[in-house]
Design an enzyme around this catalytic site. Structure first.
Site, PDB file in Angstrom:
ATOM      1  N   SER A   1      43.952   8.402  25.809  1.00 28.46           N
ATOM      2  CA  SER A   1      42.980   7.405  26.197  1.00 28.46           C
ATOM      3  C   SER A   1      42.843   7.209  27.704  1.00 28.46           C
ATOM      4  O   SER A   1      41.823   6.704  28.160  1.00 28.46           O
ATOM      5  CB  SER A   1      43.364   6.071  25.561  1.00 28.46           C
TER       6      SER A   1
ATOM      7  N   LYS B   1      44.072   2.015  35.138  1.00 29.60           N
ATOM      8  CA  LYS B   1      43.354   1.968  33.866  1.00 29.60           C
ATOM      9  C   LYS B   1      42.898   0.542  33.573  1.00 29.60           C
ATOM     10  O   LYS B   1      43.601  -0.426  33.910  1.00 29.60           O
ATOM     11  CB  LYS B   1      44.335   2.468  32.788  1.00 29.60           C
TER      12      LYS B   1
ATOM     13  N   SER C   1      48.670   9.269  25.509  1.00 33.05           N
ATOM     14  CA  SER C   1      47.507   8.852  26.297  1.00 33.05           C
ATOM     15  C   SER C   1      47.609   9.072  27.806  1.00 33.05           C
ATOM     16  O   SER C   1      46.613   8.950  28.504  1.00 33.05           O
ATOM     17  CB  SER C   1      47.198   7.382  26.030  1.00 33.05           C
TER      18      SER C   1
END
Lengths: 497, 505
Positions: free
Chosen positions: A158, A78, A182
């Site tokens: 996310s 990420k 997330s």
């Protein structure tokens, strides 16, 4: 089908060590797939040259004893992980041009085991969002679609890019972070496995902070075994993070025996909330039956403060975020607004932050600032802290009665169409986190595994929450469910060029 | 000597036309913790390095960086607390104080609002005529310092130096127990003295290691007693805070000005507005910086990056056991054990270096002589040259050697002073210099007697005059001294001359 399709870490590990595939070939395979899958917008940065260089290095090492546990395994992370000499923006304009001169602790642990970095993955800006739509790069598109509709769906958030990249087989596995769900929510939306470890299990050093008391890194993988492999590697105390804990890291993979005899699985009444689609209720019931059939004891439990989790979370997380994001001021790094003649430091702050942050981030900074303000602190922030301790206590009570883990759905819905919540209240979006947030507030390990689909073929996930430091237990129960549910990982490849 | 029975000093008063006003002062002293590295990072704390060279990723608030508490700083603060007879809180916590400023890279300062490390303590401040002011300490917490903004190097740009960012500070908060500008500086001096004795702060005000925010208010005569009984602050009047003072002289001036300003306002029927003020050195006035309405809302909340600070009682005990002797105790001991005057004891214990020097030089049975020599000769000379005890050209061992020779009458006082000069300039061993310069005093009775006899024989005229004028005796002594090149022991010579001339001394 090529033998390189739909590989897992454990299979690739075997192929690589038996010399059936080279690290270079494997890396080239994924780079090609990333290249042909740009429609998904899962990657915000591809590091092809570095990846191939590392792959060559791995091929030289592959026969040596100290090659590392992930030698030649191509992964992606990420955009929230600081990666040395590589752009890191947490999908925000305010970090435009920021290239950290350091590597986060958890990613360094991967590279130390000779994993290969393919690139950085798309996400909601500063991890604030449940749909990937707040990213400066535009949303990642979920590789899963309803065949008849062909409508682009949200990958969740996310860590939407991290989950979509694994689901679309653009890498062997990825890392995400989880503050309120997330990792788990996108894992559920994309039909992959995602685990948020116990708070303090992994170092937060070098991870761009959203809400420090809740943030944890964790793997997103195709199988439970792969999650066990990666989690063990990224876990451990870090003297640079005072909230990481010096507990011994168990061999998670070795603990996967699938033996459910004598296990007590709690089913919390409070998670049966109104408006949950019947498909999700059915998925949950199927999960319960599977565990019962495998020898586990199913017990009804109560977590009475569950209903306060979302409001508590949406006070505490923004409060911490409002302070954590104060450092993005245009003074030191990242985006700096252009000033007019005569404008000074206050204008620099106002313009930089107005132009650099997106709407959702601004909303949370404002909420956080508000709840910490004089006159509101006691009513909001302090009260939320007290409720948090009650929520934590709920879990402790249940676990102290001998419950080994808690089974719940991961999300109250399957993946929703991109843009479908645009005109609605932000609270609509926040409701996505209703099942995942309690584990963050209580600091507990929780995993999401895909165990079924909706009638029209979208993946759904079940969540297993365990006591602190019992990731082994959580992984093992997930491992059993994974085997028994027979979920087939495979979205149709509609997106390739 | 500090004596609990001693009386309190009179508060500073200002006569108005309507009332007699009394001054009330409370201070927040920021003392830089003496430590090689910063409070939450490994960067150096050395003063005066090139700008932005003592800066780590943590200090610069790079994304994803986390603070790690420097345990040595915690121990220093505990030591300080114990030195101020304060309660050590075994549970304390760090809070974030949020505000935007370019020299605050994180956008917040890590401090301790809700649960400070150190609780209530006290400082005894010696004032004139034996009076003593007991200043209560409310709390001491530890926090990060900010960096430095430099606005005067360029007409259009400001510069930031982060060397000081994150350096550990102790904020020592007093109660409003200080009652005059003199007491304020005396309190600060005493605090500095204690910190220096403890080795927890170098106390250097020029370098900013010790700074004070001074809260000043005025109240009617008699009102303070109401406060003392009720602890109701409203009896003390509305206070103004004068920020960031780092000079004793300016603190004194600022308090005097501010108290008078407030009295003038009140006498004219106006209100004092609670606000933060700055002292302007050029005009000698305090000026408003920001009012209470403009005051920042710092949005304090517990720092989620740091676990609560839990201290073991054993750690506190072990620091307590190793606590050095503090100035008041040392002064008392000097007076009681060495029989020196209170004044001498006060001067010698002013700083630990002087007291240690004194004890190294000290010769049993000659404590007063030792004290005199250090205070008069050594300190006098050091002051003249702008030096201090730490860089004295004469070591304690050398001074001890000089005094030993003097005590054994091997050299005269005059010679000792000459020798002192020689050692000061050459830094060589006194014994060697005595030999080299043939400084040994002659105490050999036979030798002196011979010289006395010679002088008496050669000056019969003078001998006749002695009977009527005993002062002539001094002339004989002088002649003997001259004949001996000044090496004859004057005492012995005096006695012999008197004896030979039949005069009773």
């Amino acid at each position: 089908m090529s033998k390189l399709e739909n590989l897992t870490i454990s299979k690739a590990r075997d192929l690589l060590s038996r010399g059936e595939v080279s690290a270079v070939a494997l890396t080239e395979h994924y780079l090609a797939k990333i290249e042909s899958s740009q429609k998904l917008n899962a990657f915000c940065l591809t590091t092809a040259e570095l990846a191939l260089e590392k792959a060559k290095h791995c091929d030289k090492l592959i026969k040596s004893a100290d090659k590392g546990k992930l030698c030649g395994i191509p992964l992606a992370v990420k955009d929230i992980f600081c990666t040395k000499s590589l752009p890191t923006q947490a999908a925000s304009k305010i970090l435009e041009g920021f290239i950290p001169p350091y590597e986060s602790t958890v990613t360094s642990k991967l590279w130390a085991e000779n994993a290969i970095l393919l690139g950085k993955l798309n996400m909601d800006e500063f991890a604030m969002g449940s749909s990937n739509e707040t990213s400066i790069y535009g949303p990642t598109i979920n590789p899963w679609q309803v065949a008849s509709e062909m409508q682009p769906l949200s990958p969740g958030g996310s860590s939407g890019g991290s989950a979509a990249a694994v689901a679309a087989d653009l890498c062997l596995a990825s890392l995400g972070t989880d503050t309120g769900g997330s990792i788990r929510q996108p894992a559920a939306f994309n039909g992959v496995v995602g685990i948020k470890p116990t708070y303090g299990r992994c170092s937060r050093w070098g991870i761009i902070a959203f809400a420090s008391s809740l943030d944890q890194a964790g793997p997103i993988t195709k199988t439970v075994r792969d999650s066990a492999i990666l989690l063990e590697i990224i876990s451990g105390h870090d003297k640079k993070d005072s909230t990481s804990v010096a507990n011994k890291v168990p061999n998670f993979e070795a603990a996967l025996d699938g033996d459910m005899r004598g296990k007590k699985i709690g089913i919390p009444a409070e998670y049966r909330i109104d408006g949950t689609p019947p498909e999700i209720i059915k998925l949950w019931e199927t999960g319960i039956e599977l565990l019962r059939d495998s020898g586990a004891e199913i017990v009804d439990i109560s977590l009475p403060h569950t209903k306060y989790s979302l409001p508590t979370y949406y006070v505490l997380a923004p409060a911490e975020a409002s302070s954590n994001l104060a450092r993005y001021d245009g003074v030191k790094y990242g985006y700096r607004a252009t000033l007019k003649k005569g404008e000074g430091i206050n204008e620099l702050y106002e313009k930089t932050r107005s132009e650099g942050f997106g709407d959702e981030v601004k909303r949370r900074i404002m909420v956080g600032t508000y709840v910490l303000s004089a006159g509101f602190y006691e009513a909001y922030y302090q009260k939320a802290l007290k409720v948090r301790s009650l929520i934590k206590k709920d879990f402790e009570n249940v676990f102290s009665m001998g419950v080994n883990a808690i089974l719940t759905p991961t999300t109250p819905s399957p993946a929703f169409p991109l843009g479908s919540k645009e005109d609605k209240s932000p609270v609509e979006m926040y409701l996505n986190d209703v099942f995942t947030v309690p584990a963050n507030l209580a600091g507990l390990p929780a995993i999401s595994i895909p165990t079924g689909t909706t009638d029209n073929g979208l993946p759904l996930g079940l969540q297993i929450i365990g006591p602190a430091w019992k990731e082994s237990e959580v992984l093992n129960i997930a491992f059993r469910l994974e085997q028994d549910s027979g979920f087939k990982f495979k979205p149709d490849q509609w997106w390739t060029n | 000597m500090i004596n609990k029975q001693q009386k309190e000093p009179q508060p500073q008063t200002i006569e108005g036309t309507l009332s007699t006003w009394e001054v009330v002062i409370g201070m927040e002293v920021h003392a830089q913790i003496k430590s090689d590295s910063k409070l939450f990072s490994e960067s150096s704390t050395v003063f005066g390095n090139e700008p932005n060279t003592n800066v780590s990723l943590v200090d610069a608030a790079m994304p994803g960086m986390l603070p790690v508490l420097n345990n040595f700083c915690v121990e220093q603060a505990i030591k300080t607390g114990l030195g101020l007879k304060a309660k050590i809180n075994l549970f304390s916590q760090f809070d974030r104080k949020n505000y935007f400023y370019p020299d605050l890279p994180q956008g917040y300062q890590i401090s301790q609002l809700y649960h400070p490390l150190v609780g209530e303590g006290e400082v005894m401040v010696q004032m004139e005529e034996g009076s003593v002011r007991k200043v209560g300490i409310e709390r001491i917490h530890i926090e990060q310092d900010a960096g430095k903004s430099i606005h005067d190097m360029d007409p259009n740009l400001s510069f930031i130096d982060l060397n000081r960012t994150g350096v550990g500070l102790m904020e020592i908060v007093s109660r409003p127990d200080i009652r005059s500008a003199d007491e304020a500086t005396a309190y600060l001096r005493k605090l500095r003295q204690i910190l220096q004795y403890l080795g927890t702060c170098d106390g250097n005000m020029q370098e900013g290691s010790l700074r004070a925010d001074v809260n000043v208010s005025v109240c009617h005569k008699g009102s303070y007693e109401n406060y003392s009984q009720t602890k109701d602050f409203s009896y003390l009047g509305t206070r103004c805070e004068i920020k960031n003072m780092n000079s004793m002289r300016f603190i004194q001036q600022a308090i005097d000005f501010e108290a008078r300003r407030q009295v003038a306002l009140l006498e004219d029927g106006n209100q004092v507005i609670q606000e933060t003020r700055l002292y302007d050195v050029d005009s000698g006035k305090t000026k408003s910086m920001r009012s209470k309405e403009e005051a920042h809302d710092y949005r304090y909340f517990p720092c989620p990056d740091l676990p609560a600070l839990k201290i073991n009682q054993e750690l506190v005990n072990s620091i307590q056991e190793k606590l050095p002797e503090l100035p008041d105790e040392k002064k008392t001991r000097f007076i009681e054990d060495f029989g020196i005057t209170e004044y001498d004891a006060e001067v010698l214990t002013m700083d630990k270096g002087s007291a240690d020097f004194f004890e190294k030089v000290l010769i049993n049975g000659h404590e007063k002589l030792t004290a005199n020599w250090i205070i008069n000769e050594l300190f006098g000379r050091l002051n003249k040259e702008g030096l201090n005890i730490g860089n004295s050209p004469i070591s304690a061992a050398h001074l001890k050697e000089i005094l030993s020779h003097l005590i054994k009458s091997e050299i005269s006082s005059k010679m000792a002073k000459e020798l002192f000069e020689l050692v000061w300039t050459t830094k060589r061993s006194p014994s060697e210099l005595i030999k080299e310069h043939s400084m040994k005093q002659v105490t050999d009775q036979g030798h002196i007697e011979k010289l006395v006899d010679e002088i008496i024989n050669e000056n019969p005229h003078q001998v006749e005059r002695v009977a009527s004028n005993p002062k002539i005796l001094g002339w004989f002594v002088g002649q003997v001294m001259k004949a001996s090149d000044g090496k004859a022991n004057p005492k012995v010579t005096n006695e012999l001359v008197a004896k030979k001339l039949g005069i009773n001394l």
